[in-house]
Design an enzyme around this catalytic site. Sequence first.
Site, PDB file in Angstrom:
ATOM      1  N   SER A 178      18.939  23.613 -28.400  1.00 50.44           N
ATOM      2  CA  SER A 178      18.970  23.119 -29.779  1.00 50.44           C
ATOM      3  C   SER A 178      19.777  24.091 -30.627  1.00 50.44           C
ATOM      4  CB  SER A 178      17.555  23.026 -30.325  1.00 50.44           C
ATOM      5  OG  SER A 178      17.062  24.345 -30.528  1.00 50.44           O
ATOM      6  N   LYS A 179      19.992  23.705 -31.877  1.00 51.65           N
ATOM      7  CA  LYS A 179      20.736  24.589 -32.774  1.00 51.65           C
ATOM      8  C   LYS A 179      20.056  25.936 -32.881  1.00 51.65           C
ATOM      9  CE  LYS A 179      23.500  21.790 -35.696  1.00 51.65           C
ATOM     10  NZ  LYS A 179      23.635  21.036 -36.898  1.00 51.65           N
TER      11      LYS A 179
END
Length: 470
Positions: free
Chosen positions: A239-240
């Site tokens: 994920s980011k």
Amino acid sequence: MLTTRFAPSPTGYLHIGGLRTALYSYLWARKNSGRFLLRIEDTDLKRNSKEAAAAIEEAFKWVGLSHDDEIVYQSERFDLYKKYIQKLLDEKKAYYCYMSREELDALRAEQQAKKERPRYDGRYRDFNGTPPEGVEPVVRIKAPTEGTITFEDGIKGEISFKAEDILDDFIIARADGTPTYNFVVAIDDALMGITDVIRGDDHLSNTPKQIVVYQALGFDLPKFYHVPMILNPNGKKLSKRDGAMDVMEYKRMGYLPEALLNFLVRLGWSHGDQEIFSFQEMLELFDPKDINKSASAYNAEKLLWLNAHYIKNASYERLISELQEFGVNIADHDKKEILVDALRDRAKTLVEFAEMAKAIIHAPQHYDEKAVKKFINNEAIEILQKYAAYIKIYEDTLHIPVDFEKATKAFMEKHALKMKQLAQPVRIAMVGSSVSPSVYDVLSIVGRDEVVERIEKFVKTLLHDDTKSF
Ligand code: GLU
């Protein structure tokens, strides 16, 4: 000529998974004196592809990758795709399908009730009748209904898909005439002369469909390499928050591009147990056949470790110019090399480097309370005062520029002091805390006049601070 490509969809920035694929494609092309092309997959016209292309070019420029030829935009090639759709229609390798939304929904419901894979049932494949009114048809390609689609993946080995399990006559042009994803990818790869397609293995299930298009149009198949994904340390999609962010964010966080590339090349590829790869070595050693077969885990610590390595080994000029981006301008500082050497072993990022450099270059605005409590008492104040007085007249008395190591040692000997009695109070006076590189380095970077000034200012602050007793 061996030709690879990077074919991002326009998301507005380049993320590290994309950069890794681009790097692998780039290395493989350059190593073989081939071409590396860039194609923006912007058939979804709602996204801004020029902005995306600019973001990719900016990131490429930062890390030092370059592509050949002009960027290809799929959105500019609709006429070309139409031509190939028509060709397939003319050759009866594709056909119009007039199924309405309701009919499709009914078919899907029926298949689900029978626990079958939802798929188009081919009802217009050999249709000769009069088309129903009021339905804008889609165009479907005739896919094999039986047998297998097999190809040799350069990473995963032989891959076989049973036609009946994954294929049906999929849509190549929507009712509004726009072509679909798998169709245009195959056409572009063929027309751009791509010989080696290196991409994420999330695209593996698209490959048989693209092969159907290649075969229908009589194009030669490229070699496919499906690279396993980058996962987070818990084995989940990155994920980011884990690091799947804009490549330029790494720049802002103080990473050197060579550290990021080294990190990415190893994230999924190895050459023995070597960890550090110069760009030249990557070019010499990279071979997609050595890409790992399983997913790799993002490891933030390792990236930091690599970054520290590259900072440690960067040239003065390089670090001085990189630091400018972080608000540290030491190009004209007469002790810039001592400063860089004092910090290069301590900083894991350029942000840390810049912070530490600023702490030395600029007089402290405040003093760390804990450090003051621990190291400052009346005796320390007295030592600081004497030391400042001694440094102030050192040059005038001895007629040589002050060498802080020599001068300080002589001072300690004269007053029978131990290093720790002097070093910590001096550090706090210089940088505001008891943490700094070698105190002699700090003193010589700060320079005689300012050393004296900083000590005097510190002493003054201490003496005026009647909330504390020493
Ligand atoms: N546009 C696709 C993506 O961004 C890549 C397609 C390909 O490499 O074939 O995931």
